[in-house]
Design an enzyme around this catalytic site. Structure first.
Site, mmCIF file in Angstrom:
data_model
loop_
_atom_site.group_PDB
_atom_site.id
_atom_site.type_symbol
_atom_site.label_atom_id
_atom_site.label_comp_id
_atom_site.label_asym_id
_atom_site.label_seq_id
_atom_site.Cartn_x
_atom_site.Cartn_y
_atom_site.Cartn_z
ATOM 1 C CD GLU A 169 -2.944 1.003 2.129
ATOM 2 O OE1 GLU A 169 -2.922 0.081 3.501
ATOM 3 O OE2 GLU A 169 -3.304 2.195 2.889
ATOM 4 C CG ASP A 178 1.947 -16.590 12.189
ATOM 5 O OD1 ASP A 178 0.943 -16.129 11.801
ATOM 6 O OD2 ASP A 178 1.452 -17.685 12.910
ATOM 7 C CG HIS A 215 -3.855 8.103 0.366
ATOM 8 N ND1 HIS A 215 -2.955 6.989 -0.112
ATOM 9 C CD2 HIS A 215 -5.034 7.972 1.098
ATOM 10 C CE1 HIS A 215 -3.345 6.450 0.834
ATOM 11 N NE2 HIS A 215 -4.747 6.903 1.060
HETATM 12 C C1 MEV Z 1 -6.069 2.757 5.062
HETATM 13 O O1 MEV Z 1 -4.690 1.755 4.491
HETATM 14 C C2 MEV Z 1 -5.696 3.179 6.722
HETATM 15 C C3 MEV Z 1 -6.988 4.216 7.723
HETATM 16 O O2 MEV Z 1 -7.968 3.735 6.652
HETATM 17 C C4 MEV Z 1 -6.736 3.788 9.166
HETATM 18 C C5 MEV Z 1 -7.619 4.898 9.925
HETATM 19 O O3 MEV Z 1 -9.608 5.059 8.509
HETATM 20 O O4 MEV Z 1 -7.522 5.133 11.290
HETATM 21 C C6 MEV Z 1 -5.908 5.507 6.674
#
Ligand code: MEV
Length: 425
Positions: A84, A278, A376
């Site tokens: 990600e 794990d 993002h």
């Molecule tokens: C995304 O991978 C993680 C979030 O959704 C965590 C959150 O909402 O606290 C951004």
């Protein structure tokens, strides 16, 4: 044409080449795809074949390092393996905010795991419970005989507990062995011990033993991490309040708590993958622990202190190991541990807790201010700009233009890159 079947008897016995051929035919893989599967990165095929069954290739993930972590006064680089985007950047950024007030501080309960032995067909469960406890010393002795090395290192069974539980099939007597597993994750040691004492439990109880297995609700193996974030590092007291409100939402609502905890696990699982842990056991433990009150809750707490700074804490199970399993066999996991510079499983677990706390902070800060998409988008725009041919000197400008215009697309990236290149020349 005959139907494809996945029922392939003796698949595991075939040489890797043969297995790959079958898969390639089944999935109509091209020559190029087949070659790619076979292409060895940093895990050679013979090691892969020793790790799991039915191997047809290996798969490579990005291996990154998060920076800026100051944990218990020591600087650490954090290896992370994850698919990600934004996770590593977010962790590095939030770790930087924590430095002003000394970084992250951690502790742990020690490497104590629980093994369960399920006893059924008991008419007088309360009586049986006491009978088992009367034989505690003998049970501890039999269990410890299974792992003299662990015992010589100061580990082994430390206690025996017995619970009577009500089930849909009547009462059952559940014996817990409480095992100090030292630097192991513990599943092998605990399962062997549970299996070894099961016949003895049957003898003293007259009942029937069914399951003998570790519990992944590792609530005797907790890690704790705390940090103070100077309000000025994150945009002032208003942002502190917003983050505390965001946490309060998670604490009141399991729908939000699940996502809140997912953000924590983004960091923790990335380190778990890099160090070949794990990770399913860690996930299972985390979510079971988050539900321990009967209501699924966040694994962290965020508060405001008297100076108006943000204070965060995390407590959760962390069953990780440095010996045995993939940690030993995967060459990259060894390198990841070297980068981390850890000497014990406790130390590794505590660092992972610190990463979880910081990852959570990064997400909450973004969510409570500009929203998660802007960051993002920037990363996405960067990738697109590079794909569109942006050279290092114009990448930042191209990204800025796309984000400002709200048009993060390949066609627009090409136009902007061409314009900027012309301008530069
Ligand atoms: C995304 O991978 C993680 C979030 O959704 C965590 C959150 O909402 O606290 C951004």
């Amino acid at each position: 044409m005959s139907e494809k079947t996945s029922r392939i008897s003796g698949f595991y016995k075939l040489p890797l080449e043969e297995r790959l051929k079958i898969v390639a035919e089944f999935a109509e893989l091209t020559e190029e795809e087949t070659m790619l599967l076979k292409k060895v990165g940093n895990l050679d095929l013979s090691t892969a074949e020793r790790m799991i069954e039915n191997v047809v290739g290996t798969m490579t993930y990005p291996f990154a390092v998060a920076v800026n972590f100051l944990i218990n006064g020591k600087d650490r680089l954090i290896p992370m393996v994850i698919e990600e985007p934004s996770v590593v950047a977010a962790a590095s950024n939030a770790a930087k905010w924590a430095r002003a007030k000394g970084g992250i501080f951690t502790s742990s309960t020690g490497p104590i795991m629980i093994g369960q032995i399920q006893l059924t067909s008991v008419r007088d469960p309360w009586n049986v419970k006491l009978k088992i406890l009367e034989h505690k010393n003998e049970l501890v002795r039999i269990a410890n005989e299974q792992d003299p090395t662990l015992v010589s290192l100061g580990g082994g069974v430390k206690d025996i507990e017995v619970r009577v539980i009500d089930t849909l099939k009547g009462p059952m007597v559940i014996t817990h062995i409480i095992v100090d597993v030292r630097d192991a994750m513990g599943a092998n040691a605990v399962n062997t011990m549970a299996e070894a004492i099961a016949p003895y439990i049957e003898d003293v109880s007259g009942g029937k033993v069914l399951l003998r297995i570790i519990s992944n609700l590792a609530d005797r193996r907790l890690v704790r991490a705390r940090t103070v974030i100077d309000k000025n590092e994150i945009g002032g007291e208003d942002v502190v309040d917003r983050i505390v409100d965001a946490w309060a939402f998670a604490s009141a609502d399991p729908y939000r708590a699940a996502t809140h905890n997912k953000g924590i696990m983004n960091g923790i699982i990335a380190v778990a993958l890099a160090t070949a842990q794990d990770h399913r056991a860690i996930e299972a433990g985390a979510h079971a622990y988050a539900s321990r009150s009967g209501k699924y809750s966040p694994l962290t707490v965020w508060e405001k202190n008297s100076e108006g700074d943000l204070v965060g804490s995390l407590e959760m199970p962390m069953a990780v190991g440095l010996v045995g399993g993939a940690v030993k066999t995967h060459p990259v996991a060894r390198i990841a541990l070297k980068i981390l510079g850890v000497k014990t499983a406790d130390e590794l677990g505590e660092i992972m807790g610190a990463v979880g706390l910081i990852q959570n902070l990064a997400a909450l800060k973004a969510l409570a201010t500009e929203g998660i998409q802007r960051g993002h988008m920037k990363l996405h725009a960067r990738n697109i700009a590079i794909m569109a041919g942006a050279t290092p000197d114009i990448i930042d400008m191209a990204v800025e233009r796309m984000v400002q215009e709200g048009r993060v697309r390949f066609d627009r990236a090409k136009e902007i890159v061409e314009e900027l290149k012309k301008m530069k020349s």
